[in-house]
Design a protein around this motif. Structure first.
Motif: not given
Lengths: 278, 366
Positions: A255-278
């Protein structure tokens, strides 16, 4: 089955006076009155109980270059499979323009409607020369009968020359595609997509396995295509995305987790979480 | 551009020695029936009926190998049931030849002998019209074509590929063999058709008839090679290799592989049918053994040994293996299958492009 693409082509030529343009944004018959070329609405796909896509909704605007990122197994390739007719959605709908329901068409028909797809692993016809690869991909009739009588027109030759310059393979035109480097095969495949004159291009990891110099040139190429075509690019290479992206969509667990400019999504907590793991 | 095209064409036909060899082979083939007809049997130049029939038979096989290569070597569809199309063509012709026996059979009946033997009083409906050679030829080409069309449509539409496709073709020919073994099927059961007397009023064993059939076979082979050459160098031919190498890429280029596969599959079956129709009057017998899976596998071996994906390779392969076979089965009858199997393994391991690849490599090194 056999679409009369020739008549469409004639109309397109007259509609778009700018012959230098390597693609046409709009095609008569495709209704994009709301400015969107692709709508995915509430799409779910399961394989043996595994939910590859989970109520995914996404739309792409005409002329947009959209990057899709997401961890492995997020459903990126499955999404492309659904759009191109390779996989059927269990529920939800996929529309090309306002009116074309993609679920009602086969892979070949969808390609003829104007959606081109590049695979993750570069796939070209290795036993043929670079030029022959492009010839096969050129927009035109697709029937057996037409293929038996096909002859290259001067116009088609010009178009091939134009494409060869664009994908920087002019000197390799007579080489067998199987002998090209990995990066050159990627370009050839992109060239084949463009030869189809699609309105929407789906590119699955276009710079995978490319050198830095090749990646840079690919970014340049995609930027020149933006505006003339609508593009959806799946990539992992963040530097590459930073060099081309307007809008980025992050997929996770189908599913779509986040949408926006690259800076916006890179700053998004949830995005960091799925990429780095909990 | 024009000169470049003719240059490429010349390269494709092959280097000069190969062209000369081809011309010489054709000249020899055309001379054979003349030598059979017009030389003294005692002369060393005389071509015996045995030799003429043997070579004619091998030429029919070569046509089948060529047809097989169009679907396997070029399109990537390995058929292990091509012998069926060949046999059906043979049966089509055989029906005419049986009817042409007329009253000269053992039972002096209007009906073919085997029907009398089964105590049938009238011709079955599907034998109607078989007294005309033209109709029999229509059957010889049309029945394999129609069967291939139906089978191919179902298989290709369901996207059956690879080994599954091969197994299904094998099952198809096996099932047909069992069907033709039954007397009730109406094709002479396990004896098939034999004891032919004449074709169009000419004695089947007369030298002139043999020579004519032989010439027709040579002509069909040349025509098939020419048509194949044109086909594989057209855009259609490139689409076939595209199906073989990257079918999904082709689909996403907007081509529907179904119709392309179906076209070449049906064309190949029809060509096999024609070859079968020329084979039966020369060999003088057709029976369900021709439909055995082993025969179809052997066709694949001819193509593999000769060289897949080239037009001349399968012709060489069929010629080489069958020539070897006719010598071997006389000299060492027990060892033929071992030799054939060994040859196939050796080809697969060491000569992926077959005998033709060997010739070409030799040339490249020189």
């Amino acid at each position: 089955m056999m679409h009369t693409t020739t008549s469409q082509q004639v109309q397109r030529e007259s509609w778009d006076g700018d012959t230098a343009a390597s693609g046409r944004l709009l095609q008569p018959g495709l209704d994009v009155t709301h400015g969107q070329i692709l709508y995915l609405d509430d799409i779910s796909v399961s394989f043996d109980g595994f939910r590859a896509l989970n109520r995914l909704s996404l739309s792409i605007a005409v002329g947009e270059l959209r990057c899709i990122i997401g961890p492995n197994g997020a459903g990126k390739t499955t999404m492309m499979d659904v759009i191109t007719g390779k996989t059927r959605a269990d529920s939800g709908s996929a529309f090309f323009g306002q009116t074309i329901n993609l679920a009602q068409h086969s892979e070949a028909e969808i390609a003829q409607l104007g959606i081109g797809r590049k695979f993750q692993k570069p796939t070209v016809f290795e036993a043929m020369t670079v030029q022959e690869n492009l010839e096969l991909a050129l927009a035109g009739p697709r029937s057996v009968w037409a293929s038996l009588r096909a002859r290259l027109t001067g116009q088609q030759r010009d178009r091939i020359d134009e494409l060869l310059t664009l994908i920087r393979l002019g000197e390799q035109r007579a080489r067998l595609a199987g002998l090209l480097s990995h990066g050159q095969k990627q370009w050839l495949e992109i060239g084949m997509l463009l030869a189809q004159e699609p309105q929407l291009l789906l590119l699955d990891e276009p710079v995978a396995g490319m050198t830095d110099a090749e990646t840079e040139k690919t970014a340049e190429l995609l930027l020149t295509l933006k505006g003339r075509h609508s593009l959806m690019v799946v990539e992992h290479d963040m530097d590459f995305i930073a060099s081309i992206a307007g809008k980025v969509t992050v997929l996770a667990e189908g599913a779509v987790l986040a949408e926006g400019s690259l800076q916006q999504v890179q700053a998004d907590e949830r995005v960091i979480e799925v990429y780095l793991g909990r | 551009m024009q000169s470049a095209l003719s240059l490429r064409l010349a390269q494709r036909i092959g280097p000069l020695p190969l062209k000369l060899a081809g011309a010489a082979a054709l000249a020899v083939l055309l001379a054979m029936p003349a030598l059979h007809l017009w030389t003294d049997p005692a002369s060393s130049l005389h071509v015996s009926a045995y030799t003429l029939t043997l070579v004619g038979k091998i030429l029919c096989y070569a046509i089948v190998a060529l047809a097989m290569d169009l679907v396997w070597g070029y399109t990537g569809l390995l058929s292990l049931g091509h012998g069926l199309f060949f046999a059906l063509g043979g049966y089509g012709m055989g029906m005419y030849l049986m009817r042409a026996i007329g009253h000269d059979g053992n039972y002096q009946s209007d009906l073919p002998d085997f029907m009398v033997f089964l105590d049938w009083k009238t011709l079955p409906w599907f034998w109607q019209g078989s007294e005309h050679l033209a109709w029999a030829l229509c059957l010889a080409v049309g029945v394999p074509g129609l069967l291939a069309l139906v089978f191919g449509w179902l298989a290709f539409r369901s996207r059956i590929k690879g080994v599954y496709f091969s197994i299904m073709t094998q099952a198809l020919t096996y099932a047909a063999m069992l069907l033709f073994f039954r007397n009730e099927t109406g094709f002479g059961g396990n004896n098939g058709f034999t004891d032919f007397k004449r074709i169009l009023g000419y004695g089947i064993a007369e030298p002139a008839t043999r020579a004519t059939l032989f010439l027709l076979t040579v002509l069909l082979l040349v025509a098939a090679l020419a048509a194949g050459f044109w086909l594989v160098h057209s855009k259609f031919g490139r689409i076939l290799t595209a199906i073989r190498d990257a079918e999904s890429r082709l689909m996403f280029c907007g081509y529907n592989p179904l119709y392309y596969k179906l076209f070449i599959w049906v064309a190949s079956a029809m060509l096999c049918g024609l070859a079968g129709a020329l084979y039966v009057p020369q060999v003088g017998i057709i029976n369900p053994g021709e439909m055995s899976p082993a025969n179809s596998i052997e066709i694949a071996i001819w193509v593999a040994v000769g060289g897949r994906g080239s037009l001349i390779g399968p012709v060489l392969g069929a010629g080489f293996i069958n020539a070897a076979k006719s010598w071997f089965t006389v000299a060492f009858p027990e060892y033929w299958l071992f030799f054939l199997g060994g040859l196939f393994i050796a080809t697969t391991l060491f000569l992926p492009r077959g005998l033709l690849g060997l010739l070409r490599r030799h040339k490249e090194n020189a």
